[in-house]
Design a protein around this motif. Structure first.
Motif, PDB file in Angstrom:
ATOM      1  N   LYS A  83     -18.930  18.173  18.623  1.00 38.46           N
ATOM      2  CA  LYS A  83     -20.091  17.547  18.323  1.00 38.46           C
ATOM      3  C   LYS A  83     -19.649  16.371  17.101  1.00 38.46           C
ATOM      4  O   LYS A  83     -18.729  16.443  16.669  1.00 38.46           O
ATOM      5  N   LYS A  84     -20.625  15.489  16.751  1.00 39.02           N
ATOM      6  CA  LYS A  84     -20.626  14.433  16.034  1.00 39.02           C
ATOM      7  C   LYS A  84     -20.443  15.157  14.614  1.00 39.02           C
ATOM      8  O   LYS A  84     -21.169  15.912  14.044  1.00 39.02           O
ATOM      9  N   GLY A  85     -19.362  14.500  13.944  1.00 37.75           N
ATOM     10  CA  GLY A  85     -18.909  15.012  12.739  1.00 37.75           C
ATOM     11  C   GLY A  85     -17.923  16.402  12.545  1.00 37.75           C
ATOM     12  O   GLY A  85     -17.605  16.799  11.642  1.00 37.75           O
ATOM     13  N   GLN A  86     -17.642  16.921  13.879  1.00 36.74           N
ATOM     14  CA  GLN A  86     -16.745  17.938  13.829  1.00 36.74           C
ATOM     15  C   GLN A  86     -15.597  17.497  13.602  1.00 36.74           C
ATOM     16  O   GLN A  86     -14.926  16.506  13.828  1.00 36.74           O
ATOM     17  N   LEU A  87     -14.669  18.424  12.679  1.00 44.64           N
ATOM     18  CA  LEU A  87     -13.062  18.161  12.427  1.00 44.64           C
ATOM     19  C   LEU A  87     -12.256  18.223  13.510  1.00 44.64           C
ATOM     20  O   LEU A  87     -12.254  19.245  14.451  1.00 44.64           O
ATOM     21  N   LEU A  88     -11.622  17.084  13.753  1.00 45.70           N
ATOM     22  CA  LEU A  88     -10.503  17.093  14.753  1.00 45.70           C
ATOM     23  C   LEU A  88      -9.216  17.253  14.630  1.00 45.70           C
ATOM     24  O   LEU A  88      -8.315  17.804  15.376  1.00 45.70           O
ATOM     25  N   ALA A  89      -8.810  16.816  13.361  1.00 47.87           N
ATOM     26  CA  ALA A  89      -7.279  16.727  13.035  1.00 47.87           C
ATOM     27  C   ALA A  89      -7.249  16.458  11.378  1.00 47.87           C
ATOM     28  O   ALA A  89      -8.365  16.125  10.526  1.00 47.87           O
ATOM     29  N   LYS A  90      -6.185  16.785  10.892  1.00 50.24           N
ATOM     30  CA  LYS A  90      -5.782  16.708   9.421  1.00 50.24           C
ATOM     31  C   LYS A  90      -4.682  15.526   9.488  1.00 50.24           C
ATOM     32  O   LYS A  90      -3.473  16.080  10.170  1.00 50.24           O
ATOM     33  N   ILE A  91      -4.461  14.614   8.659  1.00 51.52           N
ATOM     34  CA  ILE A  91      -3.253  13.613   8.427  1.00 51.52           C
ATOM     35  C   ILE A  91      -2.665  14.241   7.144  1.00 51.52           C
ATOM     36  O   ILE A  91      -3.274  14.053   5.965  1.00 51.52           O
ATOM     37  N   GLN A  92      -1.436  14.221   7.070  1.00 54.66           N
ATOM     38  CA  GLN A  92      -0.377  14.511   5.852  1.00 54.66           C
ATOM     39  C   GLN A  92      -0.118  12.807   5.547  1.00 54.66           C
ATOM     40  O   GLN A  92       0.492  12.424   6.296  1.00 54.66           O
ATOM     41  N   VAL A  93      -0.574  12.645   4.135  1.00 54.80           N
ATOM     42  CA  VAL A  93      -0.171  11.215   3.837  1.00 54.80           C
ATOM     43  C   VAL A  93       1.050  10.990   3.381  1.00 54.80           C
ATOM     44  O   VAL A  93       1.800  11.736   2.830  1.00 54.80           O
ATOM     45  N   ILE A  94       1.900   9.928   3.823  1.00 55.74           N
ATOM     46  CA  ILE A  94       3.094   9.565   3.418  1.00 55.74           C
ATOM     47  C   ILE A  94       2.777   8.411   2.323  1.00 55.74           C
ATOM     48  O   ILE A  94       2.637   7.234   2.891  1.00 55.74           O
ATOM     49  N   PRO A  95       2.927   8.535   1.064  1.00 51.44           N
ATOM     50  CA  PRO A  95       2.651   7.516   0.257  1.00 51.44           C
ATOM     51  C   PRO A  95       3.640   6.060   0.454  1.00 51.44           C
ATOM     52  O   PRO A  95       4.602   6.265   0.295  1.00 51.44           O
ATOM     53  N   ASP A  96       3.042   5.058   0.245  1.00 54.56           N
ATOM     54  CA  ASP A  96       3.789   3.776   0.130  1.00 54.56           C
ATOM     55  C   ASP A  96       4.585   3.884  -1.266  1.00 54.56           C
ATOM     56  O   ASP A  96       3.632   4.035  -2.355  1.00 54.56           O
ATOM     57  N   MET A  97       5.733   3.563  -1.469  1.00 61.32           N
ATOM     58  CA  MET A  97       6.334   3.603  -2.926  1.00 61.32           C
ATOM     59  C   MET A  97       6.115   2.531  -3.771  1.00 61.32           C
ATOM     60  O   MET A  97       5.765   3.023  -4.808  1.00 61.32           O
ATOM     61  N   SER A  98       5.776   1.455  -3.019  1.00 59.04           N
ATOM     62  CA  SER A  98       5.284   0.355  -4.170  1.00 59.04           C
ATOM     63  C   SER A  98       3.974   0.542  -4.573  1.00 59.04           C
ATOM     64  O   SER A  98       3.576   0.459  -5.777  1.00 59.04           O
ATOM     65  N   SER A  99       2.981   1.019  -3.599  1.00 60.42           N
ATOM     66  CA  SER A  99       1.780   1.350  -4.049  1.00 60.42           C
ATOM     67  C   SER A  99       1.571   2.415  -5.050  1.00 60.42           C
ATOM     68  O   SER A  99       0.847   2.529  -6.141  1.00 60.42           O
ATOM     69  N   LEU A 100       2.452   3.451  -4.596  1.00 59.41           N
ATOM     70  CA  LEU A 100       2.509   4.659  -5.820  1.00 59.41           C
ATOM     71  C   LEU A 100       3.053   4.441  -7.077  1.00 59.41           C
ATOM     72  O   LEU A 100       2.513   4.717  -8.267  1.00 59.41           O
ATOM     73  N   SER A 101       3.997   3.486  -7.103  1.00 59.72           N
ATOM     74  CA  SER A 101       4.587   3.196  -8.506  1.00 59.72           C
ATOM     75  C   SER A 101       3.601   2.004  -9.134  1.00 59.72           C
ATOM     76  O   SER A 101       3.381   2.284 -10.356  1.00 59.72           O
ATOM     77  N   ASN A 102       2.859   1.161  -8.640  1.00 60.26           N
ATOM     78  CA  ASN A 102       1.795   0.404  -9.222  1.00 60.26           C
ATOM     79  C   ASN A 102       0.770   1.479  -9.884  1.00 60.26           C
ATOM     80  O   ASN A 102       0.067   1.034 -10.601  1.00 60.26           O
ATOM     81  N   ALA A 103       0.124   2.376  -8.893  1.00 59.46           N
ATOM     82  CA  ALA A 103      -0.853   3.222  -9.419  1.00 59.46           C
ATOM     83  C   ALA A 103      -0.449   4.125 -10.685  1.00 59.46           C
ATOM     84  O   ALA A 103      -1.248   4.282 -11.530  1.00 59.46           O
ATOM     85  N   GLU A 104       0.920   4.580 -10.596  1.00 58.62           N
ATOM     86  CA  GLU A 104       1.269   5.545 -11.669  1.00 58.62           C
ATOM     87  C   GLU A 104       1.337   4.399 -13.073  1.00 58.62           C
ATOM     88  O   GLU A 104       0.865   4.833 -14.092  1.00 58.62           O
ATOM     89  N   SER A 105       1.948   3.139 -12.614  1.00 60.70           N
ATOM     90  CA  SER A 105       1.905   2.264 -13.770  1.00 60.70           C
ATOM     91  C   SER A 105       0.574   1.957 -14.465  1.00 60.70           C
ATOM     92  O   SER A 105       0.471   1.775 -15.747  1.00 60.70           O
ATOM     93  N   GLN A 106      -0.328   1.792 -13.469  1.00 60.33           N
ATOM     94  CA  GLN A 106      -1.800   1.594 -13.991  1.00 60.33           C
ATOM     95  C   GLN A 106      -2.242   2.744 -14.773  1.00 60.33           C
ATOM     96  O   GLN A 106      -3.266   2.341 -15.869  1.00 60.33           O
ATOM     97  N   LEU A 107      -2.211   3.853 -14.298  1.00 63.85           N
ATOM     98  CA  LEU A 107      -2.717   4.968 -14.934  1.00 63.85           C
ATOM     99  C   LEU A 107      -2.096   5.209 -16.605  1.00 63.85           C
ATOM    100  O   LEU A 107      -2.753   5.343 -17.485  1.00 63.85           O
ATOM    101  N   ARG A 108      -0.725   4.954 -16.506  1.00 62.59           N
ATOM    102  CA  ARG A 108      -0.016   4.907 -17.843  1.00 62.59           C
ATOM    103  C   ARG A 108      -0.624   3.867 -18.775  1.00 62.59           C
ATOM    104  O   ARG A 108      -1.054   4.226 -20.025  1.00 62.59           O
TER     105      ARG A 108
END
Length: 357
Positions: A83-108
């Motif tokens: 049916k429309k909206g039914q859960l099909l799959a789940k993705i485990q994210v592998i974070p990009d190291m550059s984006s992760l570093s920028n986000a942590e720096s921005q939070l600090r």
């Protein structure tokens, strides 16, 4: 002695003459050759062309992930209805190291700004309580503190999205792949543990599932250029599916390609037709099929078998019986032919007997 020999010679000559006479008599007494005859019939004549192709769903879509990562869970399998909206799959994210570093720096940085805004707000609040500053000035510092607090919350959510692919609202998680339509799962190209990528400007992305509405099927085929000019939208088709014996499906032509393609040295044109499904028969996507397309027809007309007709240049003849083992050639005016029977417009009647060739 001579007399005896003479008599024997005369007997031999007479016997030979009698034998030859009997032989010729028997040959002349044999009946003349007999010819089989047939009569014209009232029947239907259909001129058809055949289009080869396959049965496909009219509506078929591919589901792709919103984030790149590992296919952690797959909750469906081919053949399953969803049916429309039914859960099909789940993705485990592998974070990009550059984006992760920028986000942590921005939070600090956001936390440092919040600490300073908190200290300044407390100092300005004491001055406001002592009547040193006005309410308007105090509200300015209060607003700066609220903005700094909001930046910290935004930084936390941004970092969580990069790490996990989701923020605070689990229902809107980009790691959860859901169906966008009702239908049946046709294919799941990737297995659990496979790496998948999201769709972007440079890549169409990985297909998690192919889903189609199996309640609406179409025939997709090709016809030769010599026949395409005779086709019109709305023409009826009879479909024969190779995998299903003894069943014919009705269809209506709804698309004729304006452009042909070269295939095996011949020009072919794509055609499509809506298929009328039969409740008791399940049509699978990809079945090969042949479509009989009626280009022209004559109903309840006088016909003869084309094998009994003689064609000479632009003239058409048949041999009509006029007496005992006697026939005469008669000129025909003919119409539509299906390769077996041919329509007779004039020249004979249904009571005439025609020599069978």
């Amino acid at each position: 002695m001579k007399q005896v020999l003479t008599i024997l010679a005369i007997v031999a000559v007479v016997g030979s003459a009698v034998g030859m006479g009997y032989y010729f008599y028997k040959n002349n007494d044999e009946p003349t050759e007999k010819y089989a005859t047939v009569k014209p019939e009232m029947s239907d004549v259909f001129k058809k062309t055949v289009a080869t192709g396959s049965i496909m769903p009219k509506k078929e879509i591919t589901i792709k992930p919103q984030v790149s990562g590992i296919l952690d869970k797959l909750y469906i399998e081919p053949g399953q209805k969803v049916k429309k909206g039914q859960l099909l799959a789940k993705i485990q994210v592998i974070p990009d190291m550059s984006s992760l570093s920028n986000a942590e720096s921005q939070l600090r940085r956001a936390k440092i700004t919040l600490e300073n805004a908190d200290k300044e707000l407390k100092r300005q609040q004491r001055l406001y309580e002592q009547g040193v500053i006005s309410s308007q000035e105090f509200q300015t510092f209060k607003r700066e503190f609220d903005l700094a607090k909001e930046n910290v919350e935004s930084g936390k959510e941004n970092l969580k999205i990069i790490k996990e692919g989701t923020a605070s609202d689990a229902g809107a998680s980009t790691t959860l792949v859901r169906s966008t339509v009702d239908g049946m799962v046709l294919d799941t190209p990737f297995k659990e543990g496979s790496q998948v990528i999201m769709s972007n400007n440079f890549n169409e992305g990985s297909t998690i599932a192919t889903i189609a509405d199996m309640g609406e099927m179409i025939f997709e085929g090709k016809v030769d250029e010599s026949e395409v000019g005779k086709l019109q939208k709305g023409m009826p088709l009879k479909l024969k599916v190779g995998a299903i014996d003894g069943v014919e499906f009705n269809a209506n032509l709804n698309y004729i390609s304006p452009k042909g393609i070269t295939e095996e040295g011949a020009i072919k044109f794509d055609v499509k037709a809506n298929v009328a499904l039969i409740d008791s028969v399940f049509l699978r996507a990809g079945y090969s099929a042949n479509a009989d397309i009626v280009l022209d027809k004559r109903l309840n007309v006088l016909t003869v078998e084309e094998s009994n007709v003689t064609f000479n240049n632009d003239s058409t003849f048949v041999e009509v019986k006029i007496g005992e083992d006697k026939f005469e050639k008669r000129l025909l005016k003919t119409g539509l032919s299906d390769g077996i029977n041919i329509e007779v417009l004039s020249g004979i009647t249904k009571d005439d007997e025609i020599k069978k060739l």
